[in-house]
Design a protein around this motif. Structure first.
Motif, PDB file in Angstrom:
ATOM      1  N   GLU A 184      46.254  52.448  45.212  1.00  0.00           N
ATOM      2  CA  GLU A 184      46.492  52.053  46.599  1.00  0.00           C
ATOM      3  C   GLU A 184      45.688  52.889  47.602  1.00  0.00           C
ATOM      4  O   GLU A 184      46.234  53.457  48.549  1.00  0.00           O
ATOM      5  CB  GLU A 184      47.988  52.115  46.917  1.00  0.00           C
ATOM      6  N   PRO A 185      44.376  52.956  47.435  1.00  0.00           N
ATOM      7  CA  PRO A 185      43.542  53.693  48.396  1.00  0.00           C
ATOM      8  C   PRO A 185      43.434  52.915  49.699  1.00  0.00           C
ATOM      9  O   PRO A 185      43.506  51.679  49.702  1.00  0.00           O
ATOM     10  CB  PRO A 185      42.190  53.765  47.685  1.00  0.00           C
ATOM     11  N   PRO A 186      43.245  53.593  50.821  1.00  0.00           N
ATOM     12  CA  PRO A 186      43.112  52.885  52.092  1.00  0.00           C
ATOM     13  C   PRO A 186      41.793  52.142  52.244  1.00  0.00           C
ATOM     14  O   PRO A 186      41.691  51.211  53.038  1.00  0.00           O
ATOM     15  CB  PRO A 186      43.238  53.997  53.140  1.00  0.00           C
ATOM     16  N   VAL A 187      40.759  52.550  51.480  1.00  0.00           N
ATOM     17  CA  VAL A 187      39.425  51.974  51.616  1.00  0.00           C
ATOM     18  C   VAL A 187      38.973  51.349  50.300  1.00  0.00           C
ATOM     19  O   VAL A 187      39.107  51.962  49.244  1.00  0.00           O
ATOM     20  CB  VAL A 187      38.394  53.032  52.063  1.00  0.00           C
ATOM     21  N   LEU A 188      38.424  50.132  50.386  1.00  0.00           N
ATOM     22  CA  LEU A 188      37.850  49.452  49.227  1.00  0.00           C
ATOM     23  C   LEU A 188      36.389  49.139  49.514  1.00  0.00           C
ATOM     24  O   LEU A 188      36.070  48.544  50.555  1.00  0.00           O
ATOM     25  CB  LEU A 188      38.598  48.149  48.930  1.00  0.00           C
ATOM     26  N   LEU A 189      35.507  49.529  48.605  1.00  0.00           N
ATOM     27  CA  LEU A 189      34.082  49.246  48.699  1.00  0.00           C
ATOM     28  C   LEU A 189      33.742  48.220  47.628  1.00  0.00           C
ATOM     29  O   LEU A 189      33.885  48.506  46.435  1.00  0.00           O
ATOM     30  CB  LEU A 189      33.261  50.522  48.481  1.00  0.00           C
ATOM     31  N   LEU A 190      33.305  47.043  48.034  1.00  0.00           N
ATOM     32  CA  LEU A 190      33.037  45.948  47.103  1.00  0.00           C
ATOM     33  C   LEU A 190      31.562  45.572  47.184  1.00  0.00           C
ATOM     34  O   LEU A 190      31.093  45.100  48.215  1.00  0.00           O
ATOM     35  CB  LEU A 190      33.910  44.726  47.443  1.00  0.00           C
ATOM     36  N   ASP A 191      30.853  45.788  46.087  1.00  0.00           N
ATOM     37  CA  ASP A 191      29.411  45.533  46.046  1.00  0.00           C
ATOM     38  C   ASP A 191      29.147  44.192  45.367  1.00  0.00           C
ATOM     39  O   ASP A 191      29.314  44.063  44.149  1.00  0.00           O
ATOM     40  CB  ASP A 191      28.711  46.667  45.291  1.00  0.00           C
ATOM     41  N   GLU A 192      28.753  43.197  46.156  1.00  0.00           N
ATOM     42  CA  GLU A 192      28.441  41.855  45.644  1.00  0.00           C
ATOM     43  C   GLU A 192      29.548  41.333  44.718  1.00  0.00           C
ATOM     44  O   GLU A 192      29.296  40.945  43.572  1.00  0.00           O
ATOM     45  CB  GLU A 192      27.095  41.876  44.892  1.00  0.00           C
ATOM     46  N   PRO A 193      30.790  41.261  45.203  1.00  0.00           N
ATOM     47  CA  PRO A 193      31.899  40.907  44.304  1.00  0.00           C
ATOM     48  C   PRO A 193      31.854  39.470  43.784  1.00  0.00           C
ATOM     49  O   PRO A 193      32.435  39.195  42.729  1.00  0.00           O
ATOM     50  CB  PRO A 193      33.136  41.130  45.172  1.00  0.00           C
ATOM     51  N   THR A 194      31.186  38.550  44.483  1.00  0.00           N
ATOM     52  CA  THR A 194      31.191  37.152  44.029  1.00  0.00           C
ATOM     53  C   THR A 194      29.892  36.743  43.347  1.00  0.00           C
ATOM     54  O   THR A 194      29.714  35.568  43.028  1.00  0.00           O
ATOM     55  CB  THR A 194      31.451  36.192  45.209  1.00  0.00           C
ATOM     56  N   VAL A 195      28.986  37.678  43.112  1.00  0.00           N
ATOM     57  CA  VAL A 195      27.695  37.323  42.523  1.00  0.00           C
ATOM     58  C   VAL A 195      27.903  36.730  41.131  1.00  0.00           C
ATOM     59  O   VAL A 195      28.707  37.210  40.325  1.00  0.00           O
ATOM     60  CB  VAL A 195      26.760  38.551  42.456  1.00  0.00           C
ATOM     61  N   GLY A 196      27.207  35.653  40.847  1.00  0.00           N
ATOM     62  CA  GLY A 196      27.248  35.028  39.533  1.00  0.00           C
ATOM     63  C   GLY A 196      28.451  34.143  39.277  1.00  0.00           C
ATOM     64  O   GLY A 196      28.582  33.604  38.170  1.00  0.00           O
TER      65      GLY A 196
END
Length: 245
Positions: A152-164
């Motif tokens: 449950e971190p306050p920050v989420l870093l999502l790198d190209e989550p929908t690629v492919g």
């Protein structure tokens, strides 16, 4: 909305070139999309925020935590989904997220409920006993978000989550990201303007390491309900090039 993550005067040189030039950003709770062409500095910025890279100049701060001085606590406050996410095929979904909870220092007595919450939040509750190797591409990306979310971190870093992903999988994952933005600071790096129009409240555009736009999606496009095509038109005007690559 309260600002959670601040980047002040960040500059980073990489292999003889400047990847980021005096970047200033304040990222609040909600979904912020990070757009830019190849070489714009998106990966470098995510590397700095996730502590894969160390700041050379400037400051990064997360609720008062410095990624160098407060490295462990800072890392525990960040959930990161890399573009090339993998997990051991032989583990079940629940086993892998439980392992992630252990690695992220979730206390033993809290791991079970934490894993259940992460799986439910990403729509994987019914796949808890499935082997990772049996998951579709969309489900694997959800698993990547679940492992980032488990403590449950306050920050989420999502790198190209929908690629492919195919359109149906992409739409389902967008719903997950939108829901996460209600309580988390989500930074979504993507080259798909459809993703941005669907989930983002704010948009940051990078070009040659500089921030050339930082505003709400509606302010950027001038439309209350923005579309991918209207965003692409603004993007082209900002950079003088075609759509993001």
């Amino acid at each position: 909305m309260n600002t959670v993550l601040r980047i002040n005067g960040v500059r980073h040189d990489y292999r003889g070139r400047t990847a980021l030039r005096d970047v200033d950003l304040a990222l609040p709770v909600g979904v912020t999309a990070l757009l830019g062409p190849n070489g714009a500095g998106k990966s470098t910025l995510l590397g700095l925020l996730s502590t894969v890279l160390s700041p050379q100049r400037g400051r990064v701060e997360l609720n008062g935590l410095d990624p160098v001085r407060d490295r462990r606590r800072y890392r525990e406050s960040i959930g990161f989904l890399p573009q090339r996410f993998t997990a051991p095929d032989q583990l079940t979904v629940a086993e892998f997220v439980t392992l992630s909870a252990w690695w992220r220092r979730v206390p033993r007595r809290e791991r079970g409920p934490a894993v259940e919450r992460a799986l439910e939040a990403t729509g994987l509750g019914e796949r808890a006993t499935s082997k990772v190797g049996e998951l579709s591409g969309g489900m694997l990306r959800r698993l990547g978000i679940a492992q980032a979310l488990v403590n449950e971190p306050p920050v989420l870093l999502l790198d190209e989550p929908t690629v492919g992903l195919d359109p149906r999988q992409r739409n389902a994952l967008r719903e997950v990201i939108t829901e996460l933005g209600a309580e988390h600071t989500v930074l979504l790096s993507t080259h798909l303007t459809e993703d941005v129009a669907a989930v983002a409240e704010r948009v940051v555009v990078l070009d040659e390491g500089r921030v050339v736009a930082d505003s709400t999606l509606a302010e950027l496009t001038g439309e209350e309900t923005s579309t991918a095509s209207s965003l692409e038109a603004v993007y082209e005007r900002l950079l003088g090039v075609g759509v993001p690559t």
